[in-house]
Design a protein around this motif. Structure first.
Motif, PDB file in Angstrom:
ATOM      1  N   GLY A  76       0.791  -1.227   0.000  1.00  0.00           N
ATOM      2  CA  GLY A  76       0.000   0.000   0.000  1.00  0.00           C
ATOM      3  C   GLY A  76       0.823   1.276   0.000  1.00  0.00           C
ATOM      4  O   GLY A  76       0.259   2.366  -0.006  1.00  0.00           O
ATOM      5  N   ILE A  77       2.149   1.167  -0.024  1.00  0.00           N
ATOM      6  CA  ILE A  77       2.986   2.363  -0.086  1.00  0.00           C
ATOM      7  C   ILE A  77       3.063   2.793  -1.550  1.00  0.00           C
ATOM      8  O   ILE A  77       3.473   2.039  -2.422  1.00  0.00           O
ATOM      9  N   ALA A  78       2.651   4.032  -1.819  1.00  0.00           N
ATOM     10  CA  ALA A  78       2.658   4.533  -3.189  1.00  0.00           C
ATOM     11  C   ALA A  78       3.923   5.328  -3.510  1.00  0.00           C
ATOM     12  O   ALA A  78       4.283   5.460  -4.670  1.00  0.00           O
ATOM     13  N   THR A 113      -3.917   3.219   0.857  1.00  0.00           N
ATOM     14  CA  THR A 113      -5.040   2.999   1.770  1.00  0.00           C
ATOM     15  C   THR A 113      -4.687   3.487   3.161  1.00  0.00           C
ATOM     16  O   THR A 113      -3.520   3.512   3.546  1.00  0.00           O
ATOM     17  N   ILE A 114      -5.690   3.855   3.890  1.00  0.00           N
ATOM     18  CA  ILE A 114      -5.467   4.323   5.255  1.00  0.00           C
ATOM     19  C   ILE A 114      -4.875   3.219   6.133  1.00  0.00           C
ATOM     20  O   ILE A 114      -4.156   3.479   7.083  1.00  0.00           O
ATOM     21  N   ARG A 115      -5.131   1.977   5.774  1.00  0.00           N
ATOM     22  CA  ARG A 115      -4.615   0.835   6.522  1.00  0.00           C
ATOM     23  C   ARG A 115      -3.090   0.797   6.511  1.00  0.00           C
ATOM     24  O   ARG A 115      -2.457   0.376   7.466  1.00  0.00           O
ATOM     25  N   ALA A 116      -2.464   1.247   5.437  1.00  0.00           N
ATOM     26  CA  ALA A 116      -1.003   1.224   5.318  1.00  0.00           C
ATOM     27  C   ALA A 116      -0.336   2.219   6.266  1.00  0.00           C
ATOM     28  O   ALA A 116       0.846   2.092   6.558  1.00  0.00           O
ATOM     29  N   ARG A 117      -1.082   3.174   6.784  1.00  0.00           N
ATOM     30  CA  ARG A 117      -0.525   4.193   7.696  1.00  0.00           C
ATOM     31  C   ARG A 117       0.079   3.580   8.941  1.00  0.00           C
ATOM     32  O   ARG A 117       1.055   4.088   9.460  1.00  0.00           O
ATOM     33  N   LYS A 118      -0.488   2.495   9.409  1.00  0.00           N
ATOM     34  CA  LYS A 118      -0.048   1.925  10.688  1.00  0.00           C
ATOM     35  C   LYS A 118       1.387   1.426  10.655  1.00  0.00           C
ATOM     36  O   LYS A 118       2.033   1.334  11.683  1.00  0.00           O
ATOM     37  N   ASP A 119       1.914   1.129   9.490  1.00  0.00           N
ATOM     38  CA  ASP A 119       3.265   0.606   9.365  1.00  0.00           C
ATOM     39  C   ASP A 119       4.314   1.684   9.110  1.00  0.00           C
ATOM     40  O   ASP A 119       5.496   1.372   8.983  1.00  0.00           O
ATOM     41  N   VAL A 161       8.086  12.204   9.818  1.00  0.00           N
ATOM     42  CA  VAL A 161       7.453  11.555   8.671  1.00  0.00           C
ATOM     43  C   VAL A 161       5.969  11.912   8.687  1.00  0.00           C
ATOM     44  O   VAL A 161       5.300  11.758   9.705  1.00  0.00           O
ATOM     45  N   VAL A 162       5.475  12.415   7.558  1.00  0.00           N
ATOM     46  CA  VAL A 162       4.044  12.679   7.420  1.00  0.00           C
ATOM     47  C   VAL A 162       3.485  11.693   6.407  1.00  0.00           C
ATOM     48  O   VAL A 162       4.173  11.285   5.471  1.00  0.00           O
ATOM     49  N   VAL A 163       2.242  11.303   6.623  1.00  0.00           N
ATOM     50  CA  VAL A 163       1.590  10.320   5.743  1.00  0.00           C
ATOM     51  C   VAL A 163       0.438  11.002   5.028  1.00  0.00           C
ATOM     52  O   VAL A 163      -0.359  11.716   5.634  1.00  0.00           O
ATOM     53  N   ARG A 164       0.344  10.744   3.742  1.00  0.00           N
ATOM     54  CA  ARG A 164      -0.735  11.306   2.934  1.00  0.00           C
ATOM     55  C   ARG A 164      -1.416  10.154   2.197  1.00  0.00           C
ATOM     56  O   ARG A 164      -0.775   9.399   1.474  1.00  0.00           O
TER      57      ARG A 164
END
Length: 73
Positions: free
Chosen positions: A23-25, A46-52, A62-65
């Motif tokens: 899920g990392i783009a 996906t929002i699910r990939a944020r947890k990792d 690190v910021v996640v988008r």
């Protein structure tokens, strides 16, 4: 806050750490504020990939988008 040099140095270790995460783009560098305020940006499908994704790498925030699926046009 982190310098652009610190962000550049931390980018590859973050890419390596996330290589097996589904899920990392993409992983990049972004300026958040002033000239000495750089972050690593992780785009996820996906929002699910944020947890990792870690909150920081080598002292660089690190910021996640969430960008959704990335496809060729």
């Amino acid at each position: 806050m982190a310098t652009i040099d610190a962000a550049r140095a931390a980018k590859q270790p973050l890419r390596d750490a996330l290589a097996a995460v589904e899920g990392i783009a993409g992983v990049g560098i972004a300026q958040r504020g002033g000239p000495e305020d750089w972050v690593l940006q992780v785009n996820v499908a996906t929002i699910r990939a944020r947890k990792d994704v870690p909150p920081a790498m080598e002292g660089v925030p690190v910021v996640v988008r969430v960008v959704g699926a990335v496809r060729a046009l």
